[in-house]
Design a protein around this motif. Structure first.
Motif, PDB file in Angstrom:
ATOM      1  N   GLY A 167       0.805  -1.217   0.000  1.00 49.66           N
ATOM      2  CA  GLY A 167       0.000   0.000   0.000  1.00 49.66           C
ATOM      3  C   GLY A 167       0.834   1.260   0.000  1.00 49.66           C
ATOM      4  N   ASN A 168       1.954   1.261   0.715  1.00 45.90           N
ATOM      5  CA  ASN A 168       2.801   2.459   0.803  1.00 45.90           C
ATOM      6  C   ASN A 168       4.261   2.046   0.548  1.00 45.90           C
ATOM      7  OD1 ASN A 168       4.201   4.783   1.473  1.00 45.90           O
ATOM      8  ND2 ASN A 168       2.903   5.263   3.243  1.00 45.90           N
ATOM      9  N   PRO A 169       4.634   1.939  -0.733  1.00 45.63           N
ATOM     10  CA  PRO A 169       5.989   1.445  -1.064  1.00 45.63           C
ATOM     11  C   PRO A 169       7.110   2.312  -0.484  1.00 45.63           C
ATOM     12  CG  PRO A 169       4.601   1.582  -3.031  1.00 45.63           C
ATOM     13  CD  PRO A 169       3.855   2.273  -1.935  1.00 45.63           C
ATOM     14  N   GLY A 170       6.903   3.629  -0.454  1.00 51.36           N
ATOM     15  CA  GLY A 170       7.936   4.527   0.067  1.00 51.36           C
ATOM     16  C   GLY A 170       8.223   4.253   1.536  1.00 51.36           C
ATOM     17  N   LEU A 171       7.164   4.100   2.309  1.00 45.36           N
ATOM     18  CA  LEU A 171       7.338   3.831   3.740  1.00 45.36           C
ATOM     19  C   LEU A 171       7.997   2.468   3.957  1.00 45.36           C
ATOM     20  CD1 LEU A 171       6.899   4.585   6.689  1.00 45.36           C
ATOM     21  CD2 LEU A 171       4.577   3.645   6.541  1.00 45.36           C
ATOM     22  N   LEU A 172       7.562   1.490   3.163  1.00 45.63           N
ATOM     23  CA  LEU A 172       8.156   0.153   3.299  1.00 45.63           C
ATOM     24  C   LEU A 172       9.658   0.204   2.990  1.00 45.63           C
ATOM     25  CD1 LEU A 172       7.757  -2.895   3.793  1.00 45.63           C
ATOM     26  CD2 LEU A 172       7.433  -3.154   1.317  1.00 45.63           C
ATOM     27  N   ALA A 173      10.022   0.933   1.939  1.00 42.42           N
ATOM     28  CA  ALA A 173      11.444   1.043   1.576  1.00 42.42           C
ATOM     29  C   ALA A 173      12.234   1.728   2.694  1.00 42.42           C
ATOM     30  CB  ALA A 173      11.591   1.819   0.269  1.00 42.42           C
ATOM     31  N   ALA A 174      11.648   2.782   3.266  1.00 37.58           N
ATOM     32  CA  ALA A 174      12.338   3.493   4.349  1.00 37.58           C
ATOM     33  C   ALA A 174      12.523   2.578   5.558  1.00 37.58           C
ATOM     34  CB  ALA A 174      11.538   4.739   4.731  1.00 37.58           C
ATOM     35  N   LEU A 175      11.478   1.796   5.871  1.00 34.65           N
ATOM     36  CA  LEU A 175      11.577   0.890   7.024  1.00 34.65           C
ATOM     37  C   LEU A 175      12.583  -0.227   6.769  1.00 34.65           C
ATOM     38  CD1 LEU A 175       7.794   0.800   7.869  1.00 34.65           C
ATOM     39  CD2 LEU A 175       9.599   1.395   9.508  1.00 34.65           C
ATOM     40  N   LEU A 176      12.601  -0.727   5.537  1.00 37.47           N
ATOM     41  CA  LEU A 176      13.583  -1.777   5.217  1.00 37.47           C
ATOM     42  C   LEU A 176      15.011  -1.231   5.311  1.00 37.47           C
ATOM     43  CD1 LEU A 176      11.785  -3.526   2.205  1.00 37.47           C
ATOM     44  CD2 LEU A 176      12.270  -4.536   4.440  1.00 37.47           C
ATOM     45  N   GLY A 206       4.130   5.363  10.235  1.00 32.27           N
ATOM     46  CA  GLY A 206       5.454   4.721  10.273  1.00 32.27           C
ATOM     47  C   GLY A 206       6.542   5.584  10.869  1.00 32.27           C
ATOM     48  N   ILE A 207       6.219   6.865  11.124  1.00 28.05           N
ATOM     49  CA  ILE A 207       7.254   7.760  11.645  1.00 28.05           C
ATOM     50  C   ILE A 207       7.797   7.269  12.977  1.00 28.05           C
ATOM     51  CG2 ILE A 207       7.624  10.085  12.615  1.00 28.05           C
ATOM     52  CD1 ILE A 207       7.749   9.982   9.582  1.00 28.05           C
ATOM     53  N   GLY A 208       6.893   6.819  13.845  1.00 36.12           N
ATOM     54  CA  GLY A 208       7.325   6.326  15.157  1.00 36.12           C
ATOM     55  C   GLY A 208       8.297   5.160  15.011  1.00 36.12           C
ATOM     56  N   SER A 209       7.949   4.218  14.128  1.00 35.48           N
ATOM     57  CA  SER A 209       8.833   3.066  13.900  1.00 35.48           C
ATOM     58  C   SER A 209      10.187   3.516  13.358  1.00 35.48           C
ATOM     59  CB  SER A 209       8.180   2.110  12.903  1.00 35.48           C
ATOM     60  OG  SER A 209       6.984   1.597  13.419  1.00 35.48           O
ATOM     61  N   LEU A 210      10.155   4.465  12.419  1.00 37.17           N
ATOM     62  CA  LEU A 210      11.418   4.951  11.849  1.00 37.17           C
ATOM     63  C   LEU A 210      12.280   5.625  12.909  1.00 37.17           C
ATOM     64  CD1 LEU A 210      10.199   6.357   8.406  1.00 37.17           C
ATOM     65  CD2 LEU A 210      11.761   4.443   8.768  1.00 37.17           C
ATOM     66  N   GLN A 211      11.639   6.378  13.804  1.00 39.55           N
ATOM     67  CA  GLN A 211      12.395   7.049  14.862  1.00 39.55           C
ATOM     68  C   GLN A 211      13.040   6.030  15.805  1.00 39.55           C
ATOM     69  OE1 GLN A 211       9.319   9.615  16.387  1.00 39.55           O
ATOM     70  NE2 GLN A 211      10.088  11.396  15.251  1.00 39.55           N
ATOM     71  N   VAL A 212      12.264   5.007  16.162  1.00 45.72           N
ATOM     72  CA  VAL A 212      12.809   3.977  17.056  1.00 45.72           C
ATOM     73  C   VAL A 212      13.971   3.250  16.374  1.00 45.72           C
ATOM     74  CG1 VAL A 212      12.313   1.795  18.227  1.00 45.72           C
ATOM     75  CG2 VAL A 212      10.655   3.659  18.319  1.00 45.72           C
ATOM     76  N   LEU A 213      13.789   2.913  15.095  1.00 46.95           N
ATOM     77  CA  LEU A 213      14.857   2.213  14.372  1.00 46.95           C
ATOM     78  C   LEU A 213      16.109   3.084  14.251  1.00 46.95           C
ATOM     79  CD1 LEU A 213      12.826   0.440  11.524  1.00 46.95           C
ATOM     80  CD2 LEU A 213      13.872  -0.610  13.529  1.00 46.95           C
ATOM     81  N   ALA A 214      15.907   4.383  14.025  1.00 48.97           N
ATOM     82  CA  ALA A 214      17.059   5.293  13.930  1.00 48.97           C
ATOM     83  C   ALA A 214      17.776   5.375  15.271  1.00 48.97           C
ATOM     84  CB  ALA A 214      16.596   6.679  13.483  1.00 48.97           C
ATOM     85  N   GLY A 215      17.026   5.496  16.349  1.00 51.86           N
ATOM     86  CA  GLY A 215      17.627   5.540  17.689  1.00 51.86           C
ATOM     87  C   GLY A 215      18.373   4.252  18.007  1.00 51.86           C
ATOM     88  N   TYR A 216      17.750   3.140  17.659  1.00 53.06           N
ATOM     89  CA  TYR A 216      18.378   1.830  17.880  1.00 53.06           C
ATOM     90  C   TYR A 216      19.703   1.752  17.118  1.00 53.06           C
ATOM     91  CZ  TYR A 216      18.872  -3.293  17.588  1.00 53.06           C
ATOM     92  OH  TYR A 216      19.343  -4.577  17.644  1.00 53.06           O
TER      93      TYR A 216
END
Lengths: 248, 281
Positions: A152-161, A220-230
Motif C-alpha cells: 500500500g505504501n511502497p515509500g514507507l516500506l522502503a524506508a523501514l527496510l 510509520g514515523i514512530g517506527s522509523l524514529q525507534v529504528l534510527a535511535g536503535y
C-alpha cells in the motif's frame, strides 16, 4: 639480476613514503573495497544469503500460496513478519562472513598490523550493509511477486527496510567480530545476535505491516524514529567496543 | 653488511643488559615446567661475529648475562624493550621472565627448538598476542609506545602471515598501502615487487603463487612502509638461494634503518644476529 635489486639490498627509493596514518574514512573505504572485490570473486557470503533468501520465500509461497485479505484480516502483519523472518535468517548465514573469513584465511593478523581498528570496523560495517541491502532487495521483490503481496505504501516500506537493515548491521557487525575466533561460529552468531535484534524486529514488523496495509507516513514515523535511535545506539556502542574485541 | 657494521662499531659503546631472566621451576610445579631443575629458558651470550670490539663489563655482584651494543648514529632514537614477558597457552607456560632491550642498528636472533616460544615472542613484540605477564615498549625519541600504538613502526614476516589469496599481489599491496595511508603509484608497487624478486608477477592471483613466491610477497608487505622494527619468523623458510640472498639484503638494509628480530631454529640463520637469545634450554 633484476635492475631494481641492488647489491646493497632493497632500494630506498622503491619503498613509498609513509604517512603517520591513513585518514579514517579513506582506510575504511579501502577495507570496504577490498571486501567487496574479494566477495565478488569468491561469492562466499552472497551465494549463501541469496540461496537462503530465495529458498525461504519459495518455501513460504509453496506452503501458503498467495495470501489475500479475504483469508485473514491480519494479513499485512503476517506478511511483514514473514518478510522480516526471511531477511533475518538469511542475514544470519552471511553477515558474519566478513570477519570469519579473515580468521579462517588467517589474514586477520596482516589486517591488524596494517589498519586502525576503527577503519576495519567501519569498512566491514559498510560491506555488511551493502550485502544486506542486496539481500533485502532480492528478498522483498521475490516476496512481493511470489506471494502476490499488495504494497500500500511502497515509500514507507522502503524506508523501514533501509532503517531496519542499518540497525541489523549495526547490531551484528560487532558480534561477527566477537564470534570470528570461536569454534561454533554459526550457532554463536545467532544466539548472541537474536536477543539484541528482538526490539528491532518488533518495531520493523509493526511498521512494515502499516506500510503494506497502505497507511500513511504518519503511521510509520514512530517506527522509523525507534529504528534510527536503535541504530545510533548500537553503532556508537559497537564503535567504542570494537577496539577491545579486535585487539584481544 | 660487514661494511655497515664496521661503520657502526666505530661509535659503539657497551652497555650491560640483562637479556633475560631464567626462572628456575619450582619443584612443586613440574607439570608446567617439566622436571625439577630444568631451565625453561637459557641464554647464549652470543659471541659476536660482526661486532668485534666488545668488552665484558665489570659489574661486581651482578651476574653477567650478555651485552648489547648501543649504536650512536642517526638511528639511535629507537629502542625496543621487552620486560619480564611471560607467555601462556591455557595452563601451559611457554615462556617466562623474558627481558631484553634492542636498539637501532642491532639484529637479535631468537633461537630455539619447535615449540620453544620463538614465534609467540615475535607475535607479542608485534602486538598480535598479549603476554600473560610483562610488557613490550617501543621508545622513539621521547615517545614511549605500546606495540599496538606503533603499528607504523612494525613489520612482520612469518609463516603465519597470510595475505588475500583471491586478490593479486598488486591488489594486496595497494590495499595495505591504502589502509596505512601510504601514497603510492602502481609503478611504486611494481618496483617493490621487483625488489623482492616478483617482477612481472604483480597481476597474478596469490592463489597461483608458489610457497616461495608467497614468502617473497610477505617481504613486500612487511617492507611496504619501511618499518623501523622488522620481525622475521623463519625468514628463509621455503626460499631458494636467491631468496636467502634477499633476506641477507633485507637484514643488511634494516641494520641502517632500525631493529631486526629474527626467530629461527636453523643454525645457519644465526649468522644474521649480533645477539642470540636461546629459548627452551
Amino acid at each position: 639480476m633484476d635492475p631494481h635489486v641492488s647489491s646493497q639490498g632493497i632500494s630506498e627509493t622503491s619503498a613509498p613514503a609513509t604517512l603517520p596514518a591513513a585518514p579514517l574514512l579513506t582506510a575504511a573505504w579501502a577495507v570496504f573495497r577490498k571486501d567487496l572485490r574479494s566477495e565478488l570473486r569468491t561469492r562466499y557470503a552472497l551465494n549463501a544469503i541469496l540461496l537462503f533468501a530465495v529458498s525461504t520465500v519459495v518455501a513460504i509461497s509453496l506452503g501458503m500460496g498467495p495470501l489475500t485479505t479475504s483469508r485473514n484480516a491480519d494479513l499485512p502483519l503476517i506478511q511483514a513478519a514473514l518478510l522480516w523472518v526471511a531477511i533475518l535468517f538469511a542475514a544470519f548465514t552471511g553477515l558474519s562472513r566478513a570477519f570469519v573469513q579473515e580468521e579462517e584465511a588467517r589474514t586477520a593478523a596482516a589486517l591488524r598490523l596494517s589498519a586502525r581498528p576503527t577503519a576495519v570496523f567501519l569498512g566491514k560495517l559498510l560491506f555488511n550493509l551493502a550485502l544486506l541491502l542486496i539481500l533485502v532487495g532480492v528478498t522483498t521483490v521475490l516476496f512481493v511477486i511470489m506471494l502476490r503481496v499488495q504494497v500500500g505504501n511502497p515509500g514507507l516500506l522502503a524506508a523501514l527496510l533501509l532503517a531496519g537493515s542499518m540497525g541489523l548491521v549495526a547490531a551484528t557487525t560487532l558480534i561477527a567480530a566477537i564470534i570470528a575466533r570461536a569454534s561454533v561460529k554459526g550457532a554463536l552468531f545467532a544466539v548472541l545476535s537474536f536477543p539484541l535484534l528482538v526490539p528491532l524486529l518488533t518495531v520493523a514488523i509493526q511498521g512494515s505491516a502499516n506500510a503494506l496495509a497502505g497507511r500513511g507516513w504518519e503511521s510509520g514515523i514512530g517506527s522509523l524514529q525507534v529504528l534510527a535511535g536503535y541504530t545510533i545506539a548500537l553503532f556508537t556502542a559497537s564503535l567504542f567496543l570494537f577496539n577491545t574485541v579486535w585487539e584481544s | 653488511m660487514h661494511r655497515v657494521i664496521n661503520r657502526c662499531t666505530a661509535k659503539l659503546h657497551i652497555l650491560p643488559v640483562r637479556l633475560m631472566s631464567v626462572p628456575s621451576p619450582r619443584s612443586d610445579d613440574t607439570s608446567r615446567f617439566g622436571s625439577p631443575g630444568k631451565v625453561l629458558v637459557a641464554l647464549d651470550t652470543a659471541t659476536p661475529r660482526t661486532l668485534h670490539d666488545r668488552k665484558q663489563p665489570d659489574l661486581p655482584g651482578q651476574p653477567f648475562r650478555g651485552t648489547i651494543a648501543h649504536v650512536t648514529d642517526g638511528t639511535n632514537n629507537l629502542r625496543l624493550t621487552v620486560s619480564d614477558v611471560a607467555i601462556e597457552y591455557g595452563a601451559r607456560r611457554v615462556l617466562a621472565g623474558i627481558s631484553f632491550q634492542v636498539r637501532a642498528g642491532e639484529t637479535l636472533v631468537v633461537a630455539g627448538a619447535n615449540g620453544s616460544g620463538k614465534s609467540s615472542l615475535l607475535r607479542v613484540i608485534c602486538g598480535l598476542q598479549r603476554p600473560a605477564r610483562g610488557e613490550v615498549t617501543i621508545e622513539v625519541g621521547n615517545t614511549l609506545l605500546r606495540p599496538l600504538e606503533a603499528l607504523h613502526l612494525l613489520g612482520w614476516v612469518a609463516p603465519d602471515l597470510q595475505l588475500y589469496r583471491e586478490l593479486t599481489a598488486l591488489e594486496n599491496l595497494a590495499f595495505f598501502a591504502a589502509v596505512r595511508g601510504i601514497r603510492c603509484t602502481r609503478a611504486d608497487l611494481e618496483a617493490l615487487l621487483a625488489d623482492v624478486g616478483l617482477g612481472g608477477r604483480g597481476d597474478d592471483l596469490l592463489a597461483a603463487y608458489s610457497s616461495g613466491m608467497t614468502q617473497r610477497l610477505r617481504y613486500a608487505y612487511a617492507l611496504l612502509h619501511r618499518p623501523r622494527i622488522l620481525a622475521l619468523d623463519e625468514p628463509t623458510v621455503t626460499f631458494d638461494a636467491r631468496g636467502v640472498a634477499l633476506v641477507e639484503r633485507v637484514v643488511a638494509q634494516q641494520r641502517q634503518h632500525g631493529i631486526t628480530i629474527i626467530a629461527t631454529n636453523d643454525p645457519r640463520e644465526e649468522r644474521f644476529g649480533d645477539y642470540i637469545l636461546r629459548l627452551g634450554q
